[in-house]
Design a protein around this motif. Structure first.
Motif, PDB file in Angstrom:
ATOM      1  N   UNK A 116     100.482 -61.389 -15.777  1.00 56.10           N
ATOM      2  CA  UNK A 116     101.784 -61.119 -15.740  1.00 56.10           C
ATOM      3  C   UNK A 116     102.855 -61.799 -16.587  1.00 56.10           C
ATOM      4  N   UNK A 117     102.266 -62.683 -17.388  1.00 58.04           N
ATOM      5  CA  UNK A 117     103.342 -63.364 -18.533  1.00 58.04           C
ATOM      6  C   UNK A 117     103.212 -62.173 -19.636  1.00 58.04           C
ATOM      7  N   UNK A 118     102.530 -61.201 -19.808  1.00 59.92           N
ATOM      8  CA  UNK A 118     102.891 -60.300 -20.551  1.00 59.92           C
ATOM      9  C   UNK A 118     104.019 -59.461 -20.677  1.00 59.92           C
ATOM     10  N   UNK A 119     104.422 -58.697 -19.503  1.00 59.70           N
ATOM     11  CA  UNK A 119     105.448 -58.086 -19.240  1.00 59.70           C
ATOM     12  C   UNK A 119     106.666 -58.888 -19.191  1.00 59.70           C
ATOM     13  N   UNK A 120     106.709 -60.201 -18.764  1.00 55.93           N
ATOM     14  CA  UNK A 120     107.707 -61.133 -18.860  1.00 55.93           C
ATOM     15  C   UNK A 120     108.087 -61.484 -20.413  1.00 55.93           C
ATOM     16  N   UNK A 121     107.066 -61.721 -21.370  1.00 55.64           N
ATOM     17  CA  UNK A 121     107.160 -61.857 -22.586  1.00 55.64           C
ATOM     18  C   UNK A 121     107.764 -60.718 -23.203  1.00 55.64           C
ATOM     19  N   UNK A 122     107.531 -59.345 -22.898  1.00 53.55           N
ATOM     20  CA  UNK A 122     107.930 -58.260 -23.535  1.00 53.55           C
ATOM     21  C   UNK A 122     109.363 -57.827 -23.058  1.00 53.55           C
ATOM     22  N   UNK A 123     109.789 -58.349 -21.765  1.00 51.52           N
ATOM     23  CA  UNK A 123     111.279 -58.340 -21.368  1.00 51.52           C
ATOM     24  C   UNK A 123     112.076 -59.355 -22.146  1.00 51.52           C
ATOM     25  N   UNK A 124     111.411 -60.637 -22.447  1.00 48.14           N
ATOM     26  CA  UNK A 124     112.133 -61.621 -22.976  1.00 48.14           C
ATOM     27  C   UNK A 124     112.674 -61.188 -24.339  1.00 48.14           C
ATOM     28  N   UNK A 125     111.355 -60.761 -25.255  1.00 49.51           N
ATOM     29  CA  UNK A 125     111.769 -60.318 -26.440  1.00 49.51           C
ATOM     30  C   UNK A 125     112.691 -59.099 -26.707  1.00 49.51           C
ATOM     31  N   UNK A 126     112.730 -58.454 -25.869  1.00 46.27           N
ATOM     32  CA  UNK A 126     113.717 -57.288 -25.684  1.00 46.27           C
ATOM     33  C   UNK A 126     115.189 -57.847 -25.671  1.00 46.27           C
ATOM     34  N   UNK A 127     115.181 -58.761 -24.852  1.00 48.58           N
ATOM     35  CA  UNK A 127     116.658 -59.579 -24.259  1.00 48.58           C
ATOM     36  C   UNK A 127     117.071 -60.188 -25.767  1.00 48.58           C
ATOM     37  N   UNK A 128     116.029 -60.664 -26.414  1.00 45.94           N
ATOM     38  CA  UNK A 128     116.385 -61.454 -27.710  1.00 45.94           C
ATOM     39  C   UNK A 128     116.785 -60.683 -28.717  1.00 45.94           C
ATOM     40  N   UNK A 129     115.982 -59.502 -28.944  1.00 45.75           N
ATOM     41  CA  UNK A 129     116.180 -58.382 -29.973  1.00 45.75           C
ATOM     42  C   UNK A 129     117.623 -57.756 -29.646  1.00 45.75           C
TER      43      UNK A 129
END
Length: 142
Positions: A116-129
């Motif tokens: 479940x951390x992977x989708x959270x990490x993906x979301x966080x990276x999109x927000x940072x980008x």
């Protein structure tokens, strides 16, 4: 991309702070009271303390694994960017476990479990980008 007016950005930040410091604690208190009416106040307190210790233990284990993986990647010349984000999320999950309550503990568990951390990490990276593309990042040089 059009930038939000300053006053709208201010309200967004204000709402997020309001949610973090007012709404979430009220929800936590509500859930604690509801659970306390079913299992009793003593068992509720024991459960809150137990989940805090369990969460801290899981965060420590996940953090140690991430640090070992980071060290191995650095020795092999692989940039540890992915591991740094994992370490940040695990640290944040560990902090969340310090707050008494079941809702924040559920959030902490979701961040600690790698699946479940992977989708959270993906979301966080999109927000940072998105944040960087909008020019909201200012680099200050000494």
């Amino acid at each position: 991309m059009r930038e939000k007016p300053l006053f709208k950005r201010g309200y967004t930040i204000l709402f997020k702070l309001f949610a973090a410091f007012i709404i979430i604690p009220i929800l936590e208190i509500y859930v604690l009271i509801k659970i306390g009416t079913y299992i009793g106040p003593l068992w509720t307190i024991i459960l809150v303390i137990g989940t805090a210790f369990l969460g801290a233990f899981l965060a420590k284990m996940q953090g140690a694994q991430t640090m070992m993986r980071m060290r191995a990647n650095i020795q092999q010349g692989i940039p540890p960017a992915n591991d740094i984000i994992d370490a940040f999320l695990i640290f944040a999950a560990g902090l969340v476990f310090l707050t008494p309550g079941f809702l924040t503990d559920i959030l902490g568990v979701l961040v600690l479990v790698p699946a479940t951390r992977q989708p959270i990490k993906f979301w966080l990276l999109k927000k940072i980008d998105l944040w960087m593309r909008q020019g909201n990042v200012h680099v200050h040089r000494l």
